[in-house]
Design a protein around this motif. Structure first.
Motif, short mmCIF file in Angstrom:
data_model
loop_
_atom_site.label_atom_id
_atom_site.label_comp_id
_atom_site.label_asym_id
_atom_site.label_seq_id
_atom_site.Cartn_x
_atom_site.Cartn_y
_atom_site.Cartn_z
N ILE A 1 0.86 -1.18 0.00
CA ILE A 1 0.00 0.00 0.00
C ILE A 1 0.90 1.23 0.00
CG2 ILE A 1 -1.79 1.29 1.22
CD1 ILE A 1 -2.68 -1.25 2.52
N PRO A 2 0.72 2.17 -0.94
CA PRO A 2 1.55 3.39 -0.92
C PRO A 2 1.46 4.09 0.43
CG PRO A 2 0.26 3.25 -2.94
CD PRO A 2 -0.24 2.16 -2.06
N LYS A 3 2.60 4.48 0.95
CA LYS A 3 2.63 5.09 2.28
C LYS A 3 1.81 6.38 2.32
CE LYS A 3 5.91 6.03 6.04
NZ LYS A 3 5.49 4.88 6.85
N ARG A 4 1.82 7.14 1.23
CA ARG A 4 1.05 8.38 1.18
C ARG A 4 -0.44 8.08 1.33
NH1 ARG A 4 -1.89 10.44 -2.80
NH2 ARG A 4 -1.07 8.88 -4.25
N VAL A 5 -0.92 7.05 0.60
CA VAL A 5 -2.33 6.68 0.68
C VAL A 5 -2.68 6.15 2.06
CG1 VAL A 5 -4.08 5.10 -0.24
CG2 VAL A 5 -2.47 6.21 -1.79
N LEU A 6 -1.80 5.32 2.60
CA LEU A 6 -2.05 4.74 3.91
C LEU A 6 -2.08 5.80 5.00
CD1 LEU A 6 -2.50 2.29 5.63
CD2 LEU A 6 -0.05 1.83 5.60
N GLY A 7 -1.16 6.78 4.93
CA GLY A 7 -1.15 7.85 5.91
C GLY A 7 -2.42 8.69 5.86
N ALA A 8 -2.85 9.03 4.65
CA ALA A 8 -4.07 9.81 4.50
C ALA A 8 -5.29 9.02 4.97
CB ALA A 8 -4.26 10.23 3.04
N LEU A 9 -5.28 7.71 4.72
CA LEU A 9 -6.38 6.86 5.14
C LEU A 9 -6.52 6.84 6.66
CD1 LEU A 9 -8.54 4.66 4.55
CD2 LEU A 9 -6.68 2.99 4.58
N LEU A 10 -5.41 6.60 7.36
CA LEU A 10 -5.45 6.53 8.83
C LEU A 10 -5.79 7.88 9.44
CD1 LEU A 10 -2.38 4.21 9.51
CD2 LEU A 10 -4.80 3.62 9.68
N THR A 11 -5.26 8.96 8.86
CA THR A 11 -5.56 10.29 9.38
C THR A 11 -7.04 10.61 9.26
OG1 THR A 11 -3.34 11.09 8.80
CG2 THR A 11 -5.04 12.75 9.15
N ARG B 1 -10.92 9.95 0.86
CA ARG B 1 -11.18 10.02 -0.58
C ARG B 1 -10.36 9.00 -1.34
NH1 ARG B 1 -14.03 13.99 -2.89
NH2 ARG B 1 -12.88 13.81 -4.84
N SER B 2 -9.30 8.50 -0.72
CA SER B 2 -8.49 7.46 -1.35
C SER B 2 -8.18 6.39 -0.31
CB SER B 2 -7.18 8.04 -1.91
OG SER B 2 -6.42 8.63 -0.87
N GLY B 3 -8.03 5.17 -0.78
CA GLY B 3 -7.70 4.08 0.13
C GLY B 3 -8.90 3.36 0.71
N ALA B 4 -10.13 3.75 0.34
CA ALA B 4 -11.32 3.12 0.91
C ALA B 4 -11.36 1.61 0.68
CB ALA B 4 -12.58 3.79 0.35
N PRO B 5 -10.93 1.09 -0.49
CA PRO B 5 -11.01 -0.36 -0.68
C PRO B 5 -10.20 -1.16 0.33
CG PRO B 5 -10.71 0.74 -2.80
CD PRO B 5 -10.52 1.78 -1.74
N TYR B 6 -9.19 -0.55 0.95
CA TYR B 6 -8.36 -1.30 1.90
C TYR B 6 -9.10 -1.63 3.20
CZ TYR B 6 -4.51 -0.05 -1.19
OH TYR B 6 -3.70 0.10 -2.28
N ILE B 7 -10.20 -0.93 3.47
CA ILE B 7 -10.96 -1.23 4.68
C ILE B 7 -12.39 -1.61 4.34
CG2 ILE B 7 -9.56 0.19 6.23
CD1 ILE B 7 -11.79 2.32 6.02
N ALA B 8 -12.59 -2.10 3.12
CA ALA B 8 -13.94 -2.46 2.68
C ALA B 8 -14.33 -3.80 3.28
CB ALA B 8 -13.99 -2.53 1.16
N TYR C 1 -26.04 8.51 10.69
CA TYR C 1 -24.72 9.13 10.69
C TYR C 1 -23.69 8.10 11.14
CZ TYR C 1 -26.86 13.78 10.23
OH TYR C 1 -27.55 14.87 9.78
N GLY C 2 -22.63 7.97 10.36
CA GLY C 2 -21.56 7.04 10.73
C GLY C 2 -21.79 5.61 10.33
N SER C 3 -22.89 5.33 9.62
CA SER C 3 -23.20 3.94 9.27
C SER C 3 -22.45 3.46 8.03
CB SER C 3 -24.71 3.78 9.04
OG SER C 3 -25.14 4.61 7.96
N GLY C 4 -21.85 4.39 7.28
CA GLY C 4 -21.06 4.00 6.13
C GLY C 4 -21.57 4.49 4.79
N LYS C 5 -22.49 5.46 4.78
CA LYS C 5 -22.99 5.99 3.49
C LYS C 5 -21.87 6.64 2.69
CE LYS C 5 -25.86 8.86 5.31
NZ LYS C 5 -25.46 8.61 6.71
N SER C 6 -21.19 7.57 3.32
CA SER C 6 -20.12 8.29 2.61
C SER C 6 -18.99 7.35 2.22
CB SER C 6 -19.59 9.43 3.48
OG SER C 6 -20.62 10.34 3.81
N PHE C 7 -18.72 6.36 3.08
CA PHE C 7 -17.68 5.38 2.76
C PHE C 7 -18.07 4.59 1.51
CE2 PHE C 7 -16.21 1.00 3.02
CZ PHE C 7 -14.83 1.19 3.03
N LEU C 8 -19.32 4.15 1.45
CA LEU C 8 -19.77 3.38 0.29
C LEU C 8 -19.75 4.24 -0.97
CD1 LEU C 8 -20.85 0.73 -0.78
CD2 LEU C 8 -23.15 1.42 -0.09
#
Length: 463
Positions: free
Chosen positions: A8-18, A27-34, A65-72
């Protein structure tokens, strides 16, 4: 037990965790926690296939709120770009609506066009990329016909193909002006006139507030401008144009629909619902070829009969469950996708994946055992009302905070972190039924498919 051989690119992973730590959808990296949304993704993928064939589609994602709409939404956005779609997304707000007299509708259009994305430009601002691809594609077709680039005959052939292509756009509302601006962009592009190219882009982005300003910039006597009353028509023109440019279609994602529910003025609120009705009818009646619209909102936004979509009879008759309620059965063919609560097993799989991602980013061996993860999840689910009300956002934030504390305080173990953060109840013994439920079979969206074991382990979490 440690699984760290994934890339996983470190830039994507850092933005994902933050983003996850702040409770914000990445906005990026969502498939890694799907985890746990395979059925919904499959349903929306079917919509993408229908749109790629020239049809239209519209869906409503409904959940707390928080159920995963925006994530999906972000997950579907990534999948759409991978399949060759152009995507546009925005969040509604008091300033951005679907209809309004003070530039509210135009503000939504501007945000959508600003966030235009494609595989070559995934972070937005893809309009110049799309135009350049289209012109390069036409240039290649002309050259393949035997014309030599740089000659007068080549330029004439290019102009002819440009105008033939633009003529197909003229049948739509506002299509004549749209086609004219596209043709003017080509003229400016062919001679390297950056100022005129910029003026054309500004018109396409809806940045001219008056006709006089647009006429002065483009050097023509008559041309309209994009405004509150016609922005949706131009969105359909963009959908038609991106298909000319070689893309599969345009996928539009509009989140935070609850802001329409919050509009106090009844007339203004119903005007916005009329716009939704127009979008829905266009999508399902074949008047919006190559356009897919996904709107996210809360249950109140949909079901409230006083201020929600169900307060507008024309929408209620289309979106309500009808005379045969599902009674607990899932219906993924309905225009409304109600996001179910993730199962305990899926939540456990999510926690395990977060553990591996956190360890990968900070380059350490996880000090959290599988028993600790189960203990944490049991504690989260032991809160009053958690069985129905707990959301992935709350669990993710709490768990990442725990991992952060353990990483920064290596002398403290998992139990001590829970004790010192006031979560002693997490360590209390739970009923046996909870353990059996959490350790059940779970389907993880990975290359190997379904995990059919008595218990989930870190080795089963794939990327």
């Amino acid at each position: 037990m440690e699984n760290t051989d994934f890339k996983i690119p470190k830039r994507v992973l850092g933005a994902l965790l933050t983003s996850l730590s702040a409770g914000v959808v990445p906005r990026s990296g969502a498939p890694y926690i799907a985890i746990g949304r395979n059925d919904e993704v499959t349903a929306l993928s079917g919509d993408l296939e229908r749109v790629a064939d020239g049809g239209g589609a519209m869906r409503f994602l409904v959940g707390r709120y928080g159920s995963g709409k925006s994530f999906l939404i972000q997950l579907t956005r990534s999948a759409a770009m991978d399949r060759g779609f152009v995507c546009a997304d925005c969040d509604l707000s008091p300033e951005r609506r679907l209809c309004g007299s003070g530039g509210n509708g135009l503000a939504t259009y501007k945000e959508l066009v600003r966030n235009l994305s494609c595989k070559a430009s995934p972070d937005g601002g893809a309009l110049p990329v799309i135009l350049s691809k289209w012109l390069s594609q036409i240039s290649a077709d002309v050259a393949a016909g035997g014309e030599i680039p740089g000659t007068e005959s080549f330029d004439r052939a290019m102009s002819q193909k440009i105008y033939v292509a633009c003529r197909s756009l003229e049948s739509g509302v506002g299509g004549f002006d749209f086609a004219f601006v596209i043709a003017e962009y080509y003229k400016a592009y062919s001679v390297g006139d950056d100022e005129r190219m910029s003026a054309c882009l500004r018109w396409l982005r809806g940045e001219y507030s008056t006709r006089t300003e647009a006429r002065s910039a483009l050097g023509v006597r008559t041309i309209s401008v994009i405004g509150d009353d016609n922005w949706y028509d131009h969105l359909k023109l963009i959908a038609a144009f991106v298909r000319l440019a070689g893309y599969k279609g345009l996928a539009v994602f509009i989140d935070e629909g609850v802001n329409l529910y919050k509009i106090v003025n009844r007339v203004s609120r119903e005007q916005n619902y009329e716009k939704i009705l127009a979008m829905y009818n266009d999508a399902l009646q074949g008047r919006a070829e190559g356009l897919m619209i996904i709107m996210g909102g809360t249950p109140q936004f949909l079901e409230d009969t006083r201020r929600g979509l169900f307060s507008y009879d024309a929408l209620k008759s289309r979106l309500a469950d009808g005379a045969f309620p599902e009674a607990g059965l899932k219906n993924l063919m309905s225009p409304v996708l109600r996001l179910r609560r993730l199962s305990d097993s899926e939540l456990l799989a999510l926690i395990m994946r977060l553990t591996l991602l956190h360890a990968k980013y900070y380059d350490y061996a996880p000090r959290v055992s599988e028993t600790d993860m189960e203990t944490f999840l049991k504690g989260e689910l032991s809160r009053a009302g958690a069985t129905e009300m707990v959301t992935p956002r709350e669990i993710i934030r709490d768990y990442l905070m725990t991992l952060d504390l353990m990483y920064q305080n290596p002398e403290a173990d998992f139990a001590e972190i829970l004790m010192r953060t006031g979560r002693e109840r997490f360590l209390a013994p739970m009923e046996e039924t909870d353990t059996e439920q959490i350790s059940a079979t779970v389907e993880i969206p990975a290359e190997k498919g379904t995990v059919d074991k008595d218990k989930i382990t870190l080795d089963m979490i794939e990327f």
